[in-house]
Scaffold this motif. Structure first.
Motif, PDB file in Angstrom:
ATOM      1  N   ALA A 360     -72.375  27.089  -8.481  1.00 40.68           N
ATOM      2  CA  ALA A 360     -72.007  26.587  -9.808  1.00 40.68           C
ATOM      3  C   ALA A 360     -70.499  26.369  -9.935  1.00 40.68           C
ATOM      4  O   ALA A 360     -70.018  25.904 -10.962  1.00 40.68           O
ATOM      5  N   GLU A 361     -69.762  26.699  -8.864  1.00 42.16           N
ATOM      6  CA  GLU A 361     -68.308  26.579  -8.912  1.00 42.16           C
ATOM      7  C   GLU A 361     -67.842  25.566  -7.865  1.00 42.16           C
ATOM      8  O   GLU A 361     -68.538  25.277  -6.889  1.00 42.16           O
ATOM      9  N   PRO A 362     -66.643  25.041  -8.019  1.00 46.23           N
ATOM     10  CA  PRO A 362     -66.093  24.133  -7.004  1.00 46.23           C
ATOM     11  C   PRO A 362     -65.988  24.836  -5.653  1.00 46.23           C
ATOM     12  O   PRO A 362     -65.540  25.973  -5.563  1.00 46.23           O
ATOM     13  N   GLY A 363     -66.424  24.140  -4.615  1.00 42.70           N
ATOM     14  CA  GLY A 363     -66.368  24.718  -3.271  1.00 42.70           C
ATOM     15  C   GLY A 363     -67.382  25.822  -3.049  1.00 42.70           C
ATOM     16  O   GLY A 363     -67.182  26.680  -2.193  1.00 42.70           O
ATOM     17  N   GLY A 364     -68.462  25.805  -3.817  1.00 42.42           N
ATOM     18  CA  GLY A 364     -69.424  26.902  -3.761  1.00 42.42           C
ATOM     19  C   GLY A 364     -70.599  26.703  -2.823  1.00 42.42           C
ATOM     20  O   GLY A 364     -71.660  27.261  -3.076  1.00 42.42           O
ATOM     21  N   GLN A 365     -70.468  25.930  -1.799  1.00 38.11           N
ATOM     22  CA  GLN A 365     -71.557  25.727  -0.850  1.00 38.11           C
ATOM     23  C   GLN A 365     -71.557  26.855   0.184  1.00 38.11           C
ATOM     24  O   GLN A 365     -70.656  26.948   1.007  1.00 38.11           O
ATOM     25  N   TRP A 366     -72.575  27.705   0.160  1.00 36.43           N
ATOM     26  CA  TRP A 366     -72.654  28.845   1.080  1.00 36.43           C
ATOM     27  C   TRP A 366     -73.419  28.439   2.338  1.00 36.43           C
ATOM     28  O   TRP A 366     -74.417  27.713   2.281  1.00 36.43           O
ATOM     29  N   SER A 367     -73.009  28.993   3.462  1.00 30.80           N
ATOM     30  CA  SER A 367     -73.782  28.825   4.693  1.00 30.80           C
ATOM     31  C   SER A 367     -74.946  29.819   4.695  1.00 30.80           C
ATOM     32  O   SER A 367     -74.954  30.798   3.930  1.00 30.80           O
ATOM     33  N   VAL A 368     -75.921  29.578   5.547  1.00 23.41           N
ATOM     34  CA  VAL A 368     -77.074  30.494   5.634  1.00 23.41           C
ATOM     35  C   VAL A 368     -76.630  31.900   6.058  1.00 23.41           C
ATOM     36  O   VAL A 368     -77.022  32.896   5.428  1.00 23.41           O
ATOM     37  N   PRO A 369     -75.813  32.055   7.114  1.00 21.71           N
ATOM     38  CA  PRO A 369     -75.381  33.414   7.485  1.00 21.71           C
ATOM     39  C   PRO A 369     -74.616  34.118   6.366  1.00 21.71           C
ATOM     40  O   PRO A 369     -74.759  35.322   6.154  1.00 21.71           O
ATOM     41  N   GLN A 370     -73.778  33.349   5.641  1.00 21.09           N
ATOM     42  CA  GLN A 370     -73.022  33.943   4.530  1.00 21.09           C
ATOM     43  C   GLN A 370     -73.971  34.421   3.429  1.00 21.09           C
ATOM     44  O   GLN A 370     -73.811  35.515   2.888  1.00 21.09           O
ATOM     45  N   THR A 371     -74.961  33.603   3.119  1.00 20.25           N
ATOM     46  CA  THR A 371     -75.963  33.988   2.109  1.00 20.25           C
ATOM     47  C   THR A 371     -76.699  35.243   2.542  1.00 20.25           C
ATOM     48  O   THR A 371     -76.913  36.167   1.745  1.00 20.25           O
ATOM     49  N   MET A 372     -77.096  35.284   3.812  1.00 19.50           N
ATOM     50  CA  MET A 372     -77.828  36.439   4.312  1.00 19.50           C
ATOM     51  C   MET A 372     -76.996  37.711   4.220  1.00 19.50           C
ATOM     52  O   MET A 372     -77.487  38.770   3.806  1.00 19.50           O
TER      53      MET A 372
END
Length: 385
Positions: A360-372
């Motif tokens: 919901a924020e600028p630059g907020g695209q998470w990678s799968v490993p980061q999400t995990m």
């Protein structure tokens, strides 16, 4: 004296009947005609039992005393033999009663031909009827006792086989053949494990699981087994069940270990009903690394205080956010909050713990490993607190 003579005459009549092979043959024919299940047995087997029961009945009558357990030993053996042969108790009784009826008809004809009065014959046959009723009760008792023993023996053999297959235990003596329980060497089977350990509840759920075929029993005190098909929808929804994909029998020990690990994860999450192992693969894999979970949680959330209710609220909101695909609207609906409240809490967690920018924020695209990593850290931190 007349009474004694009458008793002797009746005793002689019954002795003749017991010794007459034709009488035995007619009783056997009557039993086989009445009961198709009895008719499937070898005639010699029928003759042996009919002759033994007649002999015991005559001996009991001639003693002029109440029948003893010895008189019923053959009836109990007959019931046990028929249970072992797979004849139903109804089929057994149908054959016995038909043979008994034929013996009464022959006794009446021969008694009258011998000059024995109808009154004396009737009294004798009534006495024999009482004995025959007791005999049938003994037969049924023997049948059910053997049935229980057979069921117990088969249950023990089934559980022994499942322990060998699921736990990879060495065979104790001569191993039980999987084919004897319907398992094909070239078949593929789902390993199924439940959380049921209560002996009073197991039989009902076991019957539900067997609707899909396969073999189920008690392994490590839990109801578990192998099935060619996944359990039906009719399975009790209150029972926790995990099932692995269908694989060859050689892979079953590894599948069982995975099922047990998945069961623990599912139980900790409060899940009920049927859950494929694959659906909980991530949670199960992460749960197998508790030391690493503590390191990740401590590193990413070390600035949070488990005793601070607001910090716990922030962490819970973030975990719900990740569980709902990083969607503000879905997270808000799940928590019964306004999306702006969810956004506020996520921003506060960014400030306190360094949570990466959300979608919901600028630059907020998470990678799968980061999400995990963050999902794992948040879940561990909340469970530990």
């Amino acid at each position: 004296m007349a009474s004694l003579d009458r008793a002797e005459s009746l005793g002689a009549l019954l002795s003749d009947l017991a010794a007459d092979r034709r009488v035995v043959e007619e009783m056997v024919e009557a039993a086989r005609a009445r009961s198709p299940e009895v008719a499937r047995l070898p005639p010699a087997e029928n003759r042996r039992h009919v002759a033994a029961l007649l002999t015991a009945g005559v001996a009991s009558f001639q003693r002029l005393a109440e029948p003893s357990e010895r008189d019923f030993a053959e009836a109990r053996r007959l019931g046990a033999d028929r249970a072992a042969q797979g004849v139903s108790v109804a089929g057994v009784l149908s054959g016995v009663q038909a043979g008994r009826q034929r013996m009464v008809e022959i006794a009446l004809d021969r008694g009258r031909a011998a000059g024995i009065g109808d009154t004396a014959l009737l009294e004798a046959l009534l006495e024999l009827g009482r004995y025959a009723s007791a005999l049938e009760r003994a037969l049924v008792d023997g049948y059910h006792a053997a049935e229980r023993e057979l069921a117990r023996s088969r249950r023990d053999a089934r559980d022994r086989l499942l322990r060998r297959l699921l736990l990879d235990e060495p065979a104790d003596g001569r191993p039980d053949d999987p084919a004897g329980f319907g398992l094909r060497p070239d078949g593929r089977y789902h390993c199924v494990v439940t959380d049921l350990t209560d002996p009073a509840q197991i039989p009902t759920v076991e019957r539900q699981l067997r609707d899909g075929g396969g073999v189920f029993g008690t392994v490590d005190d839990r109801l578990a087994g192998l099935s060619p098909r996944l359990p039906a929808d009719s399975l009790d929804p209150a029972v926790l069940v995990v099932a692995a994909p269908a694989r060859p029998l050689a892979e079953v020990p590894a599948l069982h270990r995975l099922c047990v690990a998945t069961l623990r994860v599912a139980a900790q999450a409060g899940l009920r009903g049927l859950h494929p192992v694959v659906d909980l693969a991530g949670e199960t894999a992460l749960a197998a690394q508790p030391e690493l979970a503590e390191l990740v949680s401590g590193e990413l959330l070390g600035h949070l205080d488990p005793a601070d209710e607001f910090h716990r609220q922030l962490a819970s909101t973030a975990l719900t956010y990740l569980d709902h695909g990083q969607r503000l609207d879905r997270t808000a609906a799940a928590l019964h909050l306004h999306p702006n409240t969810v956004r506020y809490r996520l921003r506060r967690l960014q400030e306190v713990a360094g949570l990466p920018p959300t979608l919901a924020e600028p630059g907020g695209q998470w990678s799968v490993p980061q999400t995990m990593r963050w999902w794992w850290a948040l879940r561990t931190w909340l469970e530990r607190g």
